[in-house]
Design an enzyme around this catalytic site. Structure first.
Site, PDB file in Angstrom:
ATOM      1  CB  SER A  64     -11.557 -18.847  14.943  1.00 12.99           C
ATOM      2  OG  SER A  64     -10.784 -18.966  13.768  1.00 12.99           O
ATOM      3  CE  LYS A  67      -8.347 -15.771  14.210  1.00 17.23           C
ATOM      4  NZ  LYS A  67      -8.775 -17.091  13.730  1.00 17.23           N
ATOM      5  CB  SER A 128     -12.300 -14.850  12.405  1.00 16.21           C
ATOM      6  OG  SER A 128     -11.705 -15.885  13.146  1.00 16.21           O
ATOM      7  CE  LYS A 253     -12.679 -15.000  16.390  1.00  9.43           C
ATOM      8  NZ  LYS A 253     -13.623 -15.573  15.400  1.00  9.43           N
TER       9      LYS A 253
END
Length: 447
Positions: A64, A67, A128, A253
């Site tokens: 992730s 992202k 997320s 993140k």
């Protein structure tokens, strides 16, 4: 006889002991900082100076952390006015199906529902949320397949290396229920080296620092007052007040899949100094991946950056190099022009190594004609830059290969000489050339 027997027994046992010793070593050996990762990097967020790196050029799963690219393209689209925060997205079969898979990080999207880009973005940045991320990608590009083209183009533009994007979320394509982007494999996953991940984070923070206003939120409720109410808790457990809190953390993140392991791109600021750390596939001393392992590794990087490094001014504004304070000028009212460093040159370096750096002048030869400047010349014309050279040990350079604040410029302007002065100069040069040739001829006669 007994002595010989003991000798042979020792020879037989030694390989077994060696194998046992090797077997006791975890899969990820500890680095010089005591962290167990497949890849890591630490950079200064302002200059992009690399403070530490470990296997930072090997492509690994990013999960992730992908992202961050979706966030970058979202902020860019908002800035360009192609979409707006209040714009509404209408759920389709793809985003509905993915949003109902609660094994994944998701907020539930109703089949007939509409959602603003802002609330979808908050679900992405805080929780997320994967379906919300796909919804943003579709809003920007029409389909996730087309969004991949934007991701690849932006990665090239930002100078990322060895990247592979197969979706906008960082999930394994096998989680997308057969609806993965066209041209990608059913089990593909996004990959990138730690250095490229850090470069992406660096540009995201430089170009759109407002991302931190959302990534620092601990908890937010999605669709408050409805049956779809979902408490979104931030997966970044290093935020102050959370279980692995670290002073100054406000982003950025996390990423977790079986392929990528436990990874994290974190950023923290203390006393005005911000750093960015990336850890990939972190494990503990026993080789087991966990949330704690990735945050412990990040903590070690942060501690190293904040305790061992400081900003040092190596060259003040107006500094002139003793060996070259001037450049020759042709066709000007002056024959020379002084050059100097325009701005102070500061850099984050390991405090104990600050005396190992030496400033070197690098003249830009493309600005010269046969080694000299040609008038007219404006004041503050850039004629080169200063390079800080480390005389011993490894210097990791910059994440973006920039020499910010290192320009060497002309101190004064030099006007072009008038036609008469140019003519007289040309005549003088002509006769000087003849005189030199004559002297050389005479000298040749007496050799």
């Amino acid at each position: 006889m007994k002595r010989e027997m003991r000798k042979w027994v020792a020879l037989l046992i030694m390989p077994l002991l060696l194998l046992m010793t090797i077997g006791a070593v975890p899969a990820s050996a500890a680095s010089t900082l005591g962290i167990h990762v497949d890849g890591a990097i630490l950079i200064d967020a302002e200059s992009g100076k690399i403070l530490y790196e470990e296997n930072a050029d090997t492509p690994l799963g990013i999960a992730s952390m992908t992202k961050m690219m979706t966030e970058y393209l979202l902020f860019e689209a908002i800035e360009e006015g192609t979409i707006s925060w209040d714009q509404e997205y209408k759920v389709n079969d793809y985003t509905y199906a993915i949003s109902q898979d609660r094994r994944l990080s998701n907020v539930p999207l109703r089949r007939d529902g509409t959602y603003t880009i802002r609330e979808l973005y908050e679900a992405l940045a805080i929780y997320s949320a994967n379906a919300a991320t796909i919804a943003i990608a579709e809003t920007i590009a029409g389909t996730e397949t087309e969004f991949l083209k934007l991701m690849n183009a932006k990665a090239e533009e930002l100078g990322l290396e060895d990247f592979k994007f197969v979706n906008s979320t960082g999930l394994n394509n096998s989680d997308l229920q057969g609806m993965h982007p066209q041209g990608t494999g059913p089990n593909d996953e996004n990959v990138m080296p730690a250095k490229s991940v850090a470069r992406l984070a660096y540009h995201l923070l430089c170009d759109y620092p407002e991302v931190l206003e959302t990534t620092k939120i601990h908890t937010k409720v999605f669709r408050e007052g409805t049956t779809d109410r979902t408490e979104m808790k931030n997966w970044n457990f290093m935020l102050p007040g959370l279980i692995y809190e670290y002073e100054g953390v406000d982003g950025l993140k996390t990423g977790t899949t079986d392929f990528a392991g436990h990874s994290f791109t974190g950023t923290a600021v203390r006393d005005g100094k911000r750093v960015i750390a990336v850890v990939m596939k972190a494990v503990d001393a026993n080789g087991v991946g966990s949330y704690k392992a990735r945050f412990d590794a990040t903590r070690a990087l942060f501690d190293y950056g904040f305790s061992q490094f400081s900003e040092v001014e190596f060259v003040p504004a107006g500094y002139q190099f003793d060996k070259q304070k001037e450049l020759d000028v042709i066709k000007g009212k002056e024959k020379k022009v002084s050059i100097a460093v325009k701005e102070p040159i500061r850099m984050i370096v390991k405090t104990s190594e600050k005396d190992l750096y030496v400033p070197e002048l690098v003249i830009d030869e493309s600005k010269l004609t046969d080694g000299v400047l040609q008038a007219p010349i404006k004041k503050d014309t850039v004629v080169g830059h200063v390079k800080l050279v480390k005389t011993d040990g490894t210097d990791y350079g910059f994440i973006d290969d920039k020499n910010s604040g290192t320009a060497v410029v002309t101190v004064d302007a030099v006007d072009k000489a008038g036609w008469f002065a140019l003519m007289m100069g040309a005549i003088g040069d002509f006769f000087a050339g003849i005189w030199t040739s004559a002297i050389d001829f005479v000298k040749g006669l007496f050799k």
